[in-house]
Design a protein around this motif. Sequence first.
Motif, short mmCIF file in Angstrom:
data_model
loop_
_atom_site.label_atom_id
_atom_site.label_comp_id
_atom_site.label_asym_id
_atom_site.label_seq_id
_atom_site.Cartn_x
_atom_site.Cartn_y
_atom_site.Cartn_z
N SER A 197 0.83 -1.21 0.00
CA SER A 197 0.00 0.00 0.00
C SER A 197 0.87 1.26 0.00
O SER A 197 1.77 1.40 0.82
N SER A 198 0.56 2.16 -0.90
CA SER A 198 1.30 3.44 -0.95
C SER A 198 0.52 4.54 -0.25
O SER A 198 1.02 5.65 -0.07
N HIS A 199 -0.73 4.23 0.16
CA HIS A 199 -1.57 5.20 0.87
C HIS A 199 -1.79 4.70 2.31
O HIS A 199 -2.49 3.72 2.52
N ARG A 200 -1.17 5.38 3.25
CA ARG A 200 -1.28 4.98 4.64
C ARG A 200 -1.65 6.19 5.49
O ARG A 200 -1.44 7.33 5.08
N ASN A 201 -2.18 5.91 6.68
CA ASN A 201 -2.45 6.96 7.65
C ASN A 201 -2.24 6.40 9.05
O ASN A 201 -1.84 5.24 9.21
N THR A 202 -2.51 7.21 10.06
CA THR A 202 -2.30 6.78 11.44
C THR A 202 -3.13 5.55 11.76
O THR A 202 -2.65 4.62 12.43
N PHE A 203 -4.37 5.50 11.29
CA PHE A 203 -5.24 4.34 11.55
C PHE A 203 -4.62 3.06 11.00
O PHE A 203 -4.61 2.02 11.67
N TYR A 207 -1.44 2.44 10.35
CA TYR A 207 -0.26 2.06 11.15
C TYR A 207 -0.67 1.49 12.51
O TYR A 207 -0.09 0.50 12.97
N ASN A 208 -1.65 2.09 13.15
CA ASN A 208 -2.14 1.57 14.44
C ASN A 208 -2.62 0.14 14.31
O ASN A 208 -2.38 -0.71 15.18
N PHE A 227 9.14 -1.71 14.98
CA PHE A 227 9.64 -1.19 13.70
C PHE A 227 8.54 -0.45 12.93
O PHE A 227 8.80 0.54 12.26
N CYS A 228 7.33 -0.96 13.02
CA CYS A 228 6.19 -0.34 12.35
C CYS A 228 5.95 1.06 12.92
O CYS A 228 5.67 2.01 12.17
N TYR A 229 6.08 1.20 14.24
CA TYR A 229 5.91 2.51 14.87
C TYR A 229 6.99 3.48 14.41
O TYR A 229 6.71 4.64 14.09
N LEU A 230 8.23 3.00 14.35
CA LEU A 230 9.33 3.86 13.90
C LEU A 230 9.13 4.28 12.45
O LEU A 230 9.41 5.43 12.07
N ASP A 231 8.64 3.36 11.61
CA ASP A 231 8.35 3.68 10.21
C ASP A 231 7.25 4.74 10.12
O ASP A 231 7.30 5.65 9.30
N MET A 232 6.27 4.62 11.01
CA MET A 232 5.17 5.58 11.06
C MET A 232 5.70 6.99 11.34
O MET A 232 5.29 7.97 10.69
N LEU A 233 6.62 7.09 12.27
CA LEU A 233 7.22 8.39 12.59
C LEU A 233 8.04 8.91 11.42
O LEU A 233 7.99 10.11 11.09
N ASP A 234 8.80 8.00 10.78
CA ASP A 234 9.61 8.41 9.63
C ASP A 234 8.76 8.94 8.48
O ASP A 234 9.18 9.84 7.73
N MET A 235 7.55 8.40 8.33
CA MET A 235 6.65 8.82 7.25
C MET A 235 5.89 10.10 7.60
O MET A 235 5.08 10.58 6.81
N GLY A 236 6.13 10.63 8.80
CA GLY A 236 5.54 11.90 9.18
C GLY A 236 4.17 11.84 9.80
O GLY A 236 3.50 12.87 9.95
#
Length: 527
Positions: free
Chosen positions: A72-78, A80-81, A98-107
């Motif tokens: 998926s190229s379209h993600r949001n906080t939901f 990632y959660n 790692f998923c949480y860290l990626d979430m932060l990296d993606m802004g």
Amino acid sequence: MIQKTATGNKTKALISLAQNCKTLNQLKQIHAHLLKTFLSENPLAIGPLLSVAAISKIPSFFSYARLIFNHSSHRNTFVYNTMIRGYMQANFPKLSVFCYLDMLDMGFEPNNYTFPPLIKACVILGPLENFGMFVHAHVVKFGFGEDPFVVSSLLEFYSLVHKMATARVLFDKSPDRDVVTWTTMVDGYGKIGDFENARDLFEKMPERNAVSWSAIMAAYSRISDFKEVLSLFRQMQEVGMKPNESGLVSVLTACAHLGAITQGLWVHSYAKRYHLEKNVILATAVVDMFSKCGHVHSALSVFEGISNKDAGAWNAMISGVAMNGDAKKSLELFDRMVKSGTQPTETTFVAVLTTCTHAKMVRDGLNLFENMSAVYGVEPQLEHYACVVDLLARAGMVEEAEKFIEEKMGGLGGGDANVWGALLSACRIYGKIEVGNRVWRKLAEMGITDFGTRVLSYNIYKEAGWDMEANKVRKLISETGMKKKPGCSVIEVNGVVEEFLAGDNRHPQAGEIYRVIHSFLKMSNLV
């Protein structure tokens, strides 16, 4: 507006269908329908379907959720959660992190739904406490320091890593403290042996449930205050609270150590009445209780009724029949365990080696020890070496035991009080004064003697007529101020356990007890 409502209703209907999917193909069909109808216009509409798949307990569904997420190229906080929670539930805590860290990296910024599963992942990781503290810092940074669900998760984490001072600061500052947070604190203090703080919080709890009672009983069980465990259990019954399986295990453990068979029988009856015997841990505790109270046939009956026996159940029964003097039956159970496909554990070998020791089955014991690693894949630990020393020593093979310590354990320094005590006891019993003398001198040179080894060494010298050496050891005992722990005896009268310590007169009926004992002594003198 009407079109949006219709689209929303269709999405809800599809998600409802997804929640009822039984096979992966059914889930794929719904995904395909979403791709055709909604995702081109709103790519994030995949979120609810992803949530259903990710938190499903069906492994293939979770694997499919990972596939959707990774492509998926379209993600949001939901989104990632959802994956953070999914990885945690699937027991992939590192991937959750790692998923949480990626979430932060993606802004993307986390919200209050991000942290509870992320902190739970830190709980699973356990020893990696630094990352848990890093997550706590982010909780504060993003303004969720007072969210009750986040605080509860943090309390669980700090309890696990035994940082109760930090947990207490969080707890005291929390405005919303429910029975779960109170119980977490009680359990946390109990796990580090701080029963005073555990009891203080327990007594202050505005509300208690079965888990709360279980936590405080477990706290006292850990410090071996089994009498207080039974006292708490009686209080629990008086307030009308039904115990859970964990609480009953603590009670059964207390009954086993105190020999309180009456209360043990009541718990067993209760477990049968409410069909709790299917719980393997509880059933194993019943087996252990009956065995330690000398009711080995009842223990065997319960054991045979366990349909999914694990290593713990086998170990309890093997030890149970052994402690009741049936070495043959104990080894037969070990053979049955192996044939059933259950992997023996370190505890299993302590049990069978102890069995061989008390039955003086030296050859069998040595064979089992030699085959531990090669045949059963269990690496011998210090306690297993101690068992072999005891096995040889009790059979009068004192020189062989000394040789075993030197060759297999790297000398006396590789042992502990159990090893030294077993060897010195055998030296005293079999009159091996020279071996006893060598052992004592080596221990004294290393400075690792305790009260038990000193008393044994004194007795060896005294009985052998080596008065000068005996006096030296006696002087050493006096100078260090060592004292033997008083003996203890326990009896159960009308369901109440009474404990007596040697030389203790603090029992409320001590005067009456001593008068009865003196009357018995007078009667015996008359006879």
